[in-house]
Design a protein around this motif. Structure first.
Motif, PDB file in Angstrom:
ATOM      1  N   GLY A 105       0.826  -1.208   0.000  1.00 25.39           N
ATOM      2  CA  GLY A 105       0.000   0.000   0.000  1.00 25.39           C
ATOM      3  C   GLY A 105       0.860   1.258   0.000  1.00 25.39           C
ATOM      4  O   GLY A 105       0.599   2.206  -0.753  1.00 25.39           O
ATOM      5  N   GLN A 118      -5.605   3.917  -3.524  1.00 27.00           N
ATOM      6  CA  GLN A 118      -6.745   3.405  -2.751  1.00 27.00           C
ATOM      7  C   GLN A 118      -7.737   2.676  -3.644  1.00 27.00           C
ATOM      8  O   GLN A 118      -8.388   1.735  -3.217  1.00 27.00           O
ATOM      9  CB  GLN A 118      -7.437   4.559  -2.011  1.00 27.00           C
ATOM     10  CG  GLN A 118      -8.504   4.111  -1.045  1.00 27.00           C
ATOM     11  CD  GLN A 118      -7.945   3.214   0.054  1.00 27.00           C
ATOM     12  OE1 GLN A 118      -6.905   3.487   0.625  1.00 27.00           O
ATOM     13  NE2 GLN A 118      -8.634   2.128   0.329  1.00 27.00           N
ATOM     14  N   ALA A 121      -7.563  -1.192  -3.755  1.00 26.44           N
ATOM     15  CA  ALA A 121      -7.738  -1.954  -2.516  1.00 26.44           C
ATOM     16  C   ALA A 121      -8.543  -3.230  -2.759  1.00 26.44           C
ATOM     17  O   ALA A 121      -9.513  -3.246  -3.514  1.00 26.44           O
ATOM     18  CB  ALA A 121      -8.411  -1.093  -1.459  1.00 26.44           C
ATOM     19  N   ALA A 130      -5.119  -1.024   2.615  1.00 28.85           N
ATOM     20  CA  ALA A 130      -5.731   0.311   2.775  1.00 28.85           C
ATOM     21  C   ALA A 130      -5.048   1.093   3.899  1.00 28.85           C
ATOM     22  O   ALA A 130      -4.834   2.295   3.781  1.00 28.85           O
ATOM     23  CB  ALA A 130      -7.225   0.178   3.054  1.00 28.85           C
ATOM     24  N   VAL A 133      -1.878   2.473   2.542  1.00 27.76           N
ATOM     25  CA  VAL A 133      -2.157   3.639   1.702  1.00 27.76           C
ATOM     26  C   VAL A 133      -2.430   4.845   2.585  1.00 27.76           C
ATOM     27  O   VAL A 133      -1.896   5.937   2.371  1.00 27.76           O
ATOM     28  CB  VAL A 133      -3.334   3.363   0.749  1.00 27.76           C
ATOM     29  CG1 VAL A 133      -3.799   4.644   0.064  1.00 27.76           C
ATOM     30  CG2 VAL A 133      -2.976   2.305  -0.290  1.00 27.76           C
ATOM     31  N   ALA A 134      -3.264   4.652   3.599  1.00 25.12           N
ATOM     32  CA  ALA A 134      -3.643   5.744   4.473  1.00 25.12           C
ATOM     33  C   ALA A 134      -2.447   6.312   5.250  1.00 25.12           C
ATOM     34  O   ALA A 134      -2.370   7.510   5.493  1.00 25.12           O
ATOM     35  CB  ALA A 134      -4.723   5.292   5.454  1.00 25.12           C
TER      36      ALA A 134
END
Length: 137
Positions: A105, A118, A121, A130, A133-134
């Protein structure tokens, strides 16, 4: 006289081994046929010995393989599918799945930006991708 002889004998018993060890060490290091050049000394201690590399852990090999796929332009969704297939094939990787998915991610954010990353995902290893990524976005 016997007292003095014993005293000399005890002194020699303590000193003689030390003298013999030191003189023997010096004799060995100073033999005329020894090549004492620095290059010879180094090669003697650093022989080209083939030592097998430690085997890498399966999760490290898998993570590197998947990161390479991602860096070579493979879509993150495809790479996540490969991760799921490997975990299904080798259940011992289950404990490492979330860490690998988070790393993927983060790498996807670097390659595609947070919004597009995102969009790839998948429900692989819960929401680990996710969260990777966040953490970057």
């Amino acid at each position: 006289m016997t007292h003095t002889a014993r005293r000399i004998g005890r002194s020699l018993a303590l000193v003689l081994p030390v003298v013999l060890v030191l003189s023997g060490t010096l004799a060995v290091t100073m033999v005329p046929w020894a090549d004492n050049t620095p290059s010879q000394i180094l090669t003697a201690s650093a022989e080209d010995v083939s030592v097998p590399a430690k085997p890498r852990a399966a999760q490290d090999v898998l993570r590197d393989k998947l990161m390479s796929e991602l860096q070579q332009g493979e879509a993150p969704g495809v790479v996540l599918t490969h991760l799921q297939q490997e975990v299904d094939r080798r259940p011992s990787l289950t404990d490492h799945c979330a860490g690998i998915a988070r790393a993927l991610g983060r790498a996807a954010v670097e390659a595609y930006g947070p919004t597009k990353a995102q969009s790839f995902a998948r429900p692989v290893c819960d929401t680990a991708y996710a969260s990777g990524v966040a953490s970057m976005g």
